[in-house]
Scaffold this motif. Structure first.
Motif, short mmCIF file in Angstrom:
data_model
loop_
_atom_site.label_atom_id
_atom_site.label_comp_id
_atom_site.label_asym_id
_atom_site.label_seq_id
_atom_site.Cartn_x
_atom_site.Cartn_y
_atom_site.Cartn_z
N MET A 42 0.84 -1.19 0.00
CA MET A 42 0.00 0.00 0.00
C MET A 42 0.88 1.24 0.00
SD MET A 42 -2.72 1.14 2.89
CE MET A 42 -4.33 1.10 2.19
N ALA A 43 0.64 2.13 -0.93
CA ALA A 43 1.43 3.36 -1.04
C ALA A 43 0.98 4.35 0.02
CB ALA A 43 1.27 3.97 -2.43
N THR A 44 1.96 5.03 0.60
CA THR A 44 1.61 6.06 1.57
C THR A 44 1.57 7.40 0.86
OG1 THR A 44 3.92 6.34 2.18
CG2 THR A 44 2.61 4.85 3.54
N LYS A 45 0.59 8.18 1.18
CA LYS A 45 0.43 9.49 0.57
C LYS A 45 1.08 10.54 1.46
CE LYS A 45 -3.06 12.50 -1.37
NZ LYS A 45 -4.47 12.71 -1.63
N THR A 46 1.97 11.34 0.88
CA THR A 46 2.59 12.41 1.65
C THR A 46 1.66 13.62 1.63
OG1 THR A 46 3.78 13.22 -0.27
CG2 THR A 46 4.93 11.64 1.15
N LYS A 47 1.63 14.30 2.74
CA LYS A 47 0.77 15.47 2.85
C LYS A 47 1.42 16.66 2.18
CE LYS A 47 -2.05 17.94 6.14
NZ LYS A 47 -2.51 18.02 7.51
N THR A 48 0.72 17.27 1.25
CA THR A 48 1.22 18.45 0.56
C THR A 48 1.15 19.65 1.51
OG1 THR A 48 0.38 17.57 -1.50
CG2 THR A 48 0.93 19.89 -1.48
N ARG A 49 2.19 20.45 1.48
CA ARG A 49 2.27 21.63 2.34
C ARG A 49 2.22 22.88 1.48
NH1 ARG A 49 1.61 20.98 7.42
NH2 ARG A 49 2.90 22.78 7.80
N VAL A 102 -6.29 35.22 13.91
CA VAL A 102 -6.89 33.92 13.66
C VAL A 102 -7.14 33.63 12.18
CG1 VAL A 102 -7.94 33.80 15.95
CG2 VAL A 102 -9.24 34.79 14.04
N VAL A 103 -6.78 34.57 11.31
CA VAL A 103 -7.02 34.41 9.88
C VAL A 103 -5.70 34.12 9.17
CG1 VAL A 103 -7.87 35.53 7.78
CG2 VAL A 103 -9.04 35.91 9.95
N LYS A 104 -5.72 33.10 8.29
CA LYS A 104 -4.50 32.78 7.56
C LYS A 104 -4.80 32.49 6.10
CE LYS A 104 -4.18 27.83 8.48
NZ LYS A 104 -3.33 26.75 8.97
N ALA A 105 -3.82 32.81 5.27
CA ALA A 105 -3.87 32.49 3.85
C ALA A 105 -2.73 31.52 3.57
CB ALA A 105 -3.71 33.75 3.01
N ALA A 106 -3.06 30.39 2.97
CA ALA A 106 -2.05 29.40 2.58
C ALA A 106 -1.86 29.51 1.07
CB ALA A 106 -2.51 28.00 2.96
N ILE A 107 -0.61 29.61 0.65
CA ILE A 107 -0.29 29.74 -0.77
C ILE A 107 0.26 28.40 -1.25
CG2 ILE A 107 1.09 30.97 -2.48
CD1 ILE A 107 1.26 33.28 -0.36
N TRP A 108 -0.36 27.90 -2.32
CA TRP A 108 -0.03 26.59 -2.88
C TRP A 108 0.58 26.75 -4.25
CZ3 TRP A 108 -1.14 22.68 0.51
CH2 TRP A 108 -2.01 23.00 1.56
N ALA A 109 1.65 26.01 -4.54
CA ALA A 109 2.28 26.03 -5.85
C ALA A 109 1.79 24.83 -6.66
CB ALA A 109 3.80 25.97 -5.71
#
Length: 81
Positions: free
Chosen positions: A1-8, A17-24
């Motif tokens: 079974m392949a393990t899935k790495t969590k994308t950061r 308390v407010v955050k913006a996450a930037i994804w490439a």
């Protein structure tokens, strides 16, 4: 079974308390960025997040979005130099 790495996210902007996450995202035309905005809160002993914002959160939403926008433009210009 392949393990899935969590994308950061490649970067996060947080004000209170407010955050913006930037994804490439790699595309055929180069890296494109997406942004997710959330509000963090504590439910008992557990930290959770929500994409629902109250009236008093909205100025922070605008500010983190502006800062995320600036970060993307500054970093996109570095990768094309």
């Amino acid at each position: 079974m392949a393990t899935k790495t969590k994308t950061r996210p490649v970067h996060e902007v947080r004000l209170g308390v407010v955050k913006a996450a930037i994804w490439a995202n790699d595309t055929d035309n180069g890296v494109r960025h997406n942004v997710t905005v959330s509000r963090i809160y504590k439910d008992g002993e557990e930290w959770k997040d929500s994409t629902s914002f109250g009236r008093d959160d909205l100025p922070l939403v605008a500010k983190v979005c502006d800062q995320a926008h600036t970060w993307i433009f500054e970093n996109a210009s570095k990768s094309t130099d």
